[in-house]
Design an enzyme around this catalytic site. Sequence first.
Site, short mmCIF file in Angstrom:
data_model
loop_
_atom_site.label_atom_id
_atom_site.label_comp_id
_atom_site.label_asym_id
_atom_site.label_seq_id
_atom_site.Cartn_x
_atom_site.Cartn_y
_atom_site.Cartn_z
N TYR A 15 0.83 -1.21 0.00
CA TYR A 15 0.00 0.00 0.00
C TYR A 15 0.86 1.26 0.00
O TYR A 15 0.81 2.09 -0.93
CB TYR A 15 -0.92 -0.06 1.22
CG TYR A 15 -1.78 1.13 1.48
CD1 TYR A 15 -2.00 1.57 2.78
CD2 TYR A 15 -2.41 1.83 0.45
CE1 TYR A 15 -2.81 2.66 3.05
CE2 TYR A 15 -3.22 2.92 0.69
CZ TYR A 15 -3.42 3.34 2.01
OH TYR A 15 -4.22 4.43 2.26
N ASP B 222 9.96 -7.58 -3.63
CA ASP B 222 8.70 -7.90 -2.94
C ASP B 222 8.45 -9.41 -3.02
O ASP B 222 8.76 -10.05 -4.02
CB ASP B 222 7.54 -7.13 -3.62
CG ASP B 222 6.32 -6.99 -2.72
OD1 ASP B 222 5.97 -5.85 -2.36
OD2 ASP B 222 5.73 -8.02 -2.35
N LEU C 238 5.41 -10.76 -2.72
CA LEU C 238 4.00 -10.92 -3.15
C LEU C 238 3.11 -11.49 -2.04
O LEU C 238 2.01 -11.99 -2.31
CB LEU C 238 3.89 -11.81 -4.39
CG LEU C 238 4.73 -11.40 -5.60
CD1 LEU C 238 4.44 -12.34 -6.79
CD2 LEU C 238 4.47 -9.96 -6.02
N ASP D 201 12.01 -13.33 -1.18
CA ASP D 201 11.71 -13.16 0.24
C ASP D 201 12.98 -12.67 0.91
O ASP D 201 13.99 -13.39 0.95
CB ASP D 201 11.28 -14.52 0.84
CG ASP D 201 10.72 -14.31 2.24
OD1 ASP D 201 9.88 -15.12 2.69
OD2 ASP D 201 11.11 -13.30 2.86
N SER E 53 6.48 3.13 12.97
CA SER E 53 5.05 3.33 13.24
C SER E 53 4.85 4.07 14.55
O SER E 53 5.62 3.89 15.50
CB SER E 53 4.35 1.97 13.31
OG SER E 53 3.04 2.12 13.82
N TYR F 166 3.67 -7.07 16.52
CA TYR F 166 3.97 -6.23 15.33
C TYR F 166 4.66 -4.95 15.79
O TYR F 166 5.73 -4.60 15.29
CB TYR F 166 2.67 -5.89 14.57
CG TYR F 166 2.85 -4.68 13.69
CD1 TYR F 166 2.39 -3.42 14.10
CD2 TYR F 166 3.53 -4.76 12.49
CE1 TYR F 166 2.59 -2.30 13.32
CE2 TYR F 166 3.74 -3.64 11.70
CZ TYR F 166 3.26 -2.41 12.13
OH TYR F 166 3.48 -1.29 11.37
N LYS G 281 8.74 -3.31 15.30
CA LYS G 281 9.12 -1.96 14.84
C LYS G 281 10.12 -1.35 15.82
O LYS G 281 11.13 -0.76 15.43
CB LYS G 281 7.88 -1.05 14.72
CG LYS G 281 6.96 -1.40 13.57
CD LYS G 281 7.68 -1.31 12.22
CE LYS G 281 6.78 -1.67 11.07
NZ LYS G 281 7.51 -1.69 9.78
N PHE H 245 1.59 7.65 11.25
CA PHE H 245 0.37 7.64 12.03
C PHE H 245 -0.62 6.77 11.24
O PHE H 245 -0.26 5.61 10.93
CB PHE H 245 -0.02 9.08 12.39
CG PHE H 245 0.89 9.54 13.52
CD1 PHE H 245 2.24 9.77 13.28
CD2 PHE H 245 0.44 9.60 14.82
CE1 PHE H 245 3.11 10.11 14.32
CE2 PHE H 245 1.30 9.96 15.87
CZ PHE H 245 2.63 10.20 15.61
N GLY I 195 -6.69 -3.61 22.88
CA GLY I 195 -5.43 -3.12 22.34
C GLY I 195 -5.53 -1.72 21.75
O GLY I 195 -4.50 -1.07 21.50
N ASP I 196 -6.75 -1.23 21.56
CA ASP I 196 -6.88 0.13 21.00
C ASP I 196 -6.51 1.18 22.03
O ASP I 196 -6.88 1.05 23.21
CB ASP I 196 -8.32 0.38 20.53
CG ASP I 196 -8.57 -0.17 19.14
OD1 ASP I 196 -7.58 -0.48 18.45
OD2 ASP I 196 -9.74 -0.28 18.73
C1 WQD Z 1 -8.56 3.18 13.75
C2 WQD Z 1 -9.76 3.43 14.65
C3 WQD Z 1 -10.52 1.51 15.84
C4 WQD Z 1 -11.95 -0.77 12.40
C5 WQD Z 1 -3.31 0.46 13.10
C6 WQD Z 1 -2.00 -0.05 13.60
C7 WQD Z 1 -0.92 0.98 13.39
C8 WQD Z 1 -0.91 1.41 11.96
C9 WQD Z 1 -2.28 1.89 11.52
C10 WQD Z 1 0.81 0.11 10.90
C11 WQD Z 1 -9.64 2.73 15.99
C12 WQD Z 1 -11.58 2.00 14.87
C13 WQD Z 1 -11.38 0.24 13.17
C14 WQD Z 1 -13.33 -1.06 12.54
C15 WQD Z 1 -13.51 0.65 14.20
N1 WQD Z 1 -0.48 0.35 11.13
N2 WQD Z 1 -12.16 0.92 14.05
N3 WQD Z 1 -14.06 -0.34 13.43
O1 WQD Z 1 -5.57 0.54 15.17
O2 WQD Z 1 -5.27 3.07 14.97
O3 WQD Z 1 -3.65 1.57 13.86
O4 WQD Z 1 -3.21 0.83 11.76
O5 WQD Z 1 1.77 0.69 11.23
O6 WQD Z 1 0.30 0.37 13.75
O7 WQD Z 1 -2.13 -0.28 14.99
O8 WQD Z 1 -5.94 1.74 12.96
O9 WQD Z 1 -7.74 1.65 11.29
O10 WQD Z 1 -7.40 -0.35 12.83
O11 WQD Z 1 -8.35 1.76 13.73
O12 WQD Z 1 -14.21 1.28 15.02
O13 WQD Z 1 -13.90 -1.97 11.86
O14 WQD Z 1 -10.92 2.90 14.01
O15 WQD Z 1 -11.14 1.12 17.07
O16 WQD Z 1 -10.22 3.56 16.98
P1 WQD Z 1 -5.16 1.72 14.37
P2 WQD Z 1 -7.38 1.13 12.63
#
Ligand code: WQD
Length: 343
Positions: A15, A35, A37, A62, A129, A154, A158, A183, A301-302
């Site tokens: 991405y 890559d 794949l 790989d 990250s 994960y 990092k 972010f 974890g959020d």
């Molecule tokens: C964002 C918000 C969810 C899905 C992750 C990784 C981080 C980085 C970015 C790599 C949160 C809410 C999500 C859903 C929801 N990746 N949500 N319903 O968790 O902030 O970050 O991706 O580096 O390392 O941790 O991103 O998009 O998963 O969530 O309510 O179906 O959306 O609770 O508040 P996150 P996310």
Amino acid sequence: MAKPKKIIVTGGLGYIGSHTVVELQQRGYEVVIADNLSNSSASVADRIGRITGETPVLEVLDLSDRTACLRFFNIHADAGAVIHFAAAKAVNESVHKPLHYYRNNIDALLYVLEGMEAVGCRKLVFSSSCTVYGQPERLPVTEDTPRLEAMSPYGNTKRICEDILSDTVKASQEWKFLALRYFNPIGAHESALIGELPNGVPANLMPYITQSVAGLRPALQVFGHDYPTPDGTPVRDYIHVSDLAEAHVAAMEYLGKPGFSGMDFFNVGTGRGYSVLEVIQSFERATGKKVNYEIKERRQGDITQIWADTSKASRLLGWKACRDLDQMTSSAWKWQENLARAK
Ligand code: WQD
């Protein structure tokens, strides 16, 4: 400094990698993608070619296979720098497959560094990250905000990879590294030819919204409405993937500046946080589409909220995000619609 002719982009079909390859090529760099794949397809290289007019060289390998990695670097010994994206990045999956994440993400970096050393390539931009910050006590987050215990294997890979790079430059100042702490990247290239294509059910908010609105998934589940935030839903610093891609070009060029040596870290965000409900409102405003959602329990974890202080990247890299939330959400939807047409 004359532009380095060839830039290696590991994970360049992914991405963020694919968007970065587009920006590099459009600035005159020759790009070689490495890559495996595992989370992308070779057709992404053709789509990049349709955007830029030049299909990047693709080497399928790989990088956690040491022999293959060293052979790759010997073939591309003239590379001027490496941008290293190649890593497994599904937070939830890493909880269930920690050994795969430690093996894949750490071995790949170690063998890339060994390959670089073998051919005398010493400049690397590392894909890190904001997850290394955990839930910061004070906001906005600066690069000096202490890294907290990672919330997932994960995130821990990092942090470990950042430490590998900083220990390496302590041993030899010939190396030049930048770690970009992303972010929340969302959205897609304006052409809608490349974008986010998660395997399986999207864990991240934006691809789930676009797939749900496209009728491919049930209604969005909003994980928690009782956080201590203005509207009760978590806040994140969402950044357009093309802004993030441009930050990688600026970082790679900064590595070539006379006087820079060692390692530095940059927060790459917009400096503004948005809640889940604000993202939904932006999507509906920008696309005219309705997002059906249900409020559910919090996701384990959020964190509650995080957004970046981006002044260091602006001051030293001369880079600033320039796309707003509506551009992020509308570009994500345009990509989803184009995917449906391409099926
Ligand atoms: C964002 C918000 C969810 C899905 C992750 C990784 C981080 C980085 C970015 C790599 C949160 C809410 C999500 C859903 C929801 N990746 N949500 N319903 O968790 O902030 O970050 O991706 O580096 O390392 O941790 O991103 O998009 O998963 O969530 O309510 O179906 O959306 O609770 O508040 P996150 P996310």
